[in-house]
Design a protein around this motif. Structure first.
Motif, PDB file in Angstrom:
ATOM      1  N   ALA A  47      -7.011   9.130  -2.735  1.00 51.66           N
ATOM      2  CA  ALA A  47      -6.594   8.888  -1.445  1.00 51.66           C
ATOM      3  C   ALA A  47      -4.996   8.963  -1.604  1.00 51.66           C
ATOM      4  O   ALA A  47      -4.501   9.335  -0.340  1.00 51.66           O
ATOM      5  CB  ALA A  47      -7.044   7.375  -1.049  1.00 51.66           C
ATOM      6  N   THR A  61       0.957  -1.037   0.070  1.00 56.79           N
ATOM      7  CA  THR A  61       0.003  -0.080  -0.001  1.00 56.79           C
ATOM      8  C   THR A  61       0.873   1.348   0.134  1.00 56.79           C
ATOM      9  O   THR A  61       0.526   2.238  -1.036  1.00 56.79           O
ATOM     10  CB  THR A  61      -0.992  -0.074   1.034  1.00 56.79           C
ATOM     11  OG1 THR A  61      -1.908  -1.051   1.185  1.00 56.79           O
ATOM     12  CG2 THR A  61      -1.926   1.253   1.386  1.00 56.79           C
ATOM     13  N   TRP A 120      -8.837   5.498  -5.663  1.00 55.43           N
ATOM     14  CA  TRP A 120      -7.402   5.173  -5.061  1.00 55.43           C
ATOM     15  C   TRP A 120      -6.422   6.428  -5.333  1.00 55.43           C
ATOM     16  O   TRP A 120      -5.634   6.588  -4.334  1.00 55.43           O
ATOM     17  CB  TRP A 120      -6.687   3.877  -5.545  1.00 55.43           C
ATOM     18  CG  TRP A 120      -5.716   3.296  -4.700  1.00 55.43           C
ATOM     19  CD1 TRP A 120      -5.480   3.770  -3.290  1.00 55.43           C
ATOM     20  CD2 TRP A 120      -5.130   1.950  -4.970  1.00 55.43           C
ATOM     21  NE1 TRP A 120      -4.455   2.723  -3.036  1.00 55.43           N
ATOM     22  CE2 TRP A 120      -4.346   1.655  -4.039  1.00 55.43           C
ATOM     23  CE3 TRP A 120      -5.118   1.033  -6.408  1.00 55.43           C
ATOM     24  CZ2 TRP A 120      -3.424   0.923  -3.812  1.00 55.43           C
ATOM     25  CZ3 TRP A 120      -4.500   0.153  -5.965  1.00 55.43           C
ATOM     26  CH2 TRP A 120      -3.431  -0.097  -4.884  1.00 55.43           C
ATOM     27  N   TYR A 144      -4.071  14.086   2.492  1.00 55.99           N
ATOM     28  CA  TYR A 144      -4.837  14.960   3.163  1.00 55.99           C
ATOM     29  C   TYR A 144      -4.618  16.373   2.597  1.00 55.99           C
ATOM     30  O   TYR A 144      -5.582  16.960   2.265  1.00 55.99           O
ATOM     31  CB  TYR A 144      -4.619  14.777   4.409  1.00 55.99           C
ATOM     32  CG  TYR A 144      -5.299  13.383   5.128  1.00 55.99           C
ATOM     33  CD1 TYR A 144      -6.732  13.009   4.995  1.00 55.99           C
ATOM     34  CD2 TYR A 144      -4.361  12.699   5.725  1.00 55.99           C
ATOM     35  CE1 TYR A 144      -7.166  11.958   5.634  1.00 55.99           C
ATOM     36  CE2 TYR A 144      -4.803  11.421   6.194  1.00 55.99           C
ATOM     37  CZ  TYR A 144      -6.051  11.002   6.184  1.00 55.99           C
ATOM     38  OH  TYR A 144      -6.754   9.904   6.533  1.00 55.99           O
ATOM     39  N   ALA A 190       1.074   4.285  -2.860  1.00 57.45           N
ATOM     40  CA  ALA A 190       0.890   5.773  -2.915  1.00 57.45           C
ATOM     41  C   ALA A 190       1.971   6.495  -3.629  1.00 57.45           C
ATOM     42  O   ALA A 190       1.511   7.446  -3.864  1.00 57.45           O
ATOM     43  CB  ALA A 190       1.013   6.080  -1.352  1.00 57.45           C
TER      44      ALA A 190
END
Length: 470
Positions: free
Chosen positions: A440, A226, A437, A444, A230
């Motif tokens: 995400a 994961t 995705w 933030y 990213a």
């Protein structure tokens, strides 16, 4: 979105066409369910494919192996999963282009399904992405140029070099779509030759002892996968390139989808083989600290220290091609929106098949941002804007895949083939998940700032909507 050693993260974009004659806009009314597409395409499948590949692969590929090395070889699994999602997205763009082959791509699909406001948000966010990313590409190109010529010691020379990287592709665009297509094809071939040589040739020097552990983090392979994803998520931005320029593609109902899939698959092969070759030729302990992984791989394979120069040249060719294609795309979404009265009318004016004002305005804004970056030391603000594009680039993806799902749920014949409902639903959901995705993975801060940037466009929409005839 990709990263490079000389600049913040960047996005990728499209390519050009092959004939100088002017492009005649499609005959479409705001409420038309089946617009009349523009015929007599401007470039064929090879150029459309080069547009997709050239926009996906900018300069970030030259740092990807070092960026994901800390997570171990599990990052290769992440790459494979992301490739499936990117190809699903490319297939969805092909399906959408078959039923509405207009210039503007994601803008057109969002507006047809959800109305003017959704279409405007798609066009606005995509436009922001293109010109900010072009500024980032130009800054990154100066960093690579400094390896060959000492320009980094002078702010004036750095600015001049960065503006040259931006305006030469703009001049090629203004000369006509035929010349843009030629530049895109040539630059794509030139940059893929050295990348493929390293990717394929490196396999002959492959040593499994260099790979390092599967899970280098020690926190479980799922977490490492994961985390690597990213970083890798934005490597595939640019799959929409052919769809955005659909009105300039010959036989768009057929070629947009094929170019999207072929271009994405071609980029994936280079990404995966290149990363694997570097993993297998550069020791893991050295790779995680490398600032030029492809250069280190070339040096490990052939000896000497000429790898840095060779890779710098390849990177410059790669980013010049990306700038060429993204410059064209920067004008396409505003062009389509302007035709529908949602952007200022100047964006709809063409010369030799190119929306002239859109090209000039986009390059001018990118130039201002570039000059501020070098001249005022406002790199922090520049980095923030570039990170914002990691969010704004995905807004058109989400709206486009949502449009495909909308037509599937409505079950309208002529918009979705009934016999292929299950397949199309799986593709649509997969592409929507991939797009979500991407959002995400932006983080933030990027999402928060991106939403503010996106909603700032509401003032433009209000002004344009209020001025449209009732």
């Amino acid at each position: 979105m990709q990263t490079s050693p000389a600049a913040p993260r960047q996005a990728t974009r499209p390519n050009p066409p092959d004939t100088p004659e002017a492009v005649t806009p499609e005959t479409v009314t705001p409420d038309a369910a089946t617009p009349t597409p523009r015929r007599g395409g401007r470039f064929g499948l090879p150029t459309a494919t080069a547009l997709v590949m050239g926009n996906i692969i900018g300069g970030g590929i030259f740092m990807i192996p070092a960026a994901v090395a800390p997570y171990g070889t599990v990052s290769l699994v992440s790459f494979a999963v992301l490739t499936v999602g990117a190809i699903a997205l490319a297939l969805v763009f092909g399906q959408l282009a078959r039923r509405n082959p207009r210039t503007g791509g994601p803008y057109v699909y969002a507006r047809e399904a959800f109305g003017d406001f959704a279409g405007f948000l798609s066009a606005w966010s995509y436009w922001i992405t293109t010109w900010v990313s072009n500024a980032a590409l130009a800054v990154a190109a100066v960093g690579y140029l400094d390896v060959l010529l000492p320009v980094g010691h002078s702010i004036g020379l750095s600015i001049a070099a960065a503006l040259t990287f931006q305006w030469l592709p703009a001049l090629a665009n203004l000369a006509g779509t035929r010349y843009v297509g030629v530049v895109q094809l040539v630059s794509t071939v030139l940059k893929f030759i050295p990348l493929l040589l390293v990717a394929v040739g490196g396999l002959g020097f492959f040593d499994a002892k260099n790979l390092g552990p599967f899970d280098a983090t020690g926190h479980g392979w799922a977490g490492g996968m994961t985390a690597a994803a990213a970083i890798l998520l934005f490597s595939y931005l640019g799959v929409e390139s052919a769809a955005v320029s659909a009105g300039q593609v010959r036989d768009p109902e057929r070629n947009v989808g094929r170019a999207s899939v072929l271009g994405t698959a071609g980029a994936a092969v280079v990404y995966l083989l290149g990363t694997l070759a570097v993993f297998g030729t550069v020791a893991h302990e050295r790779l995680i600290h490398s600032t030029a992984p492809f250069s280190d791989a070339v040096d490990a394979m052939f000896g000497g220290s000429w790898g840095g120069t060779a890779i710098a040249v390849a990177a410059l060719v790669s980013m010049t091609g990306a700038l060429n294609g993204w410059t064209l795309l920067a004008a396409q979404a505003p062009y389509a929106a302007a035709k529908d009265g949602l952007f200022p009318a100047a964006f709809a004016k063409e010369r030799r098949g190119v929306p002239v004002f859109g090209v000039v305005a986009s390059v001018a804004l990118a130039s201002v941002l570039t000059v501020l970056n070098f001249a005022t030391g406002a790199k922090g603000a520049f980095d923030i804007l570039v990170l914002v594009t990691t969010f704004t680039a995905t807004v058109p993806y989400l709206l486009s895949t949502a449009a495909q799902l909308y037509w599937l749920v409505r079950g309208e014949s002529g918009k979705v083939a009934g016999g292929r409902l299950a397949r199309d639903a799986a593709l649509g959901l997969g592409a929507f998940g991939f797009s979500l995705w991407l959002v995400a993975g932006a983080g933030y801060a990027a999402v928060y700032q991106g939403v503010l940037f996106l909603f700032a466009g509401i003032l433009v929409y209000v002004w344009m909507a209020a001025r449209r005839p009732a």
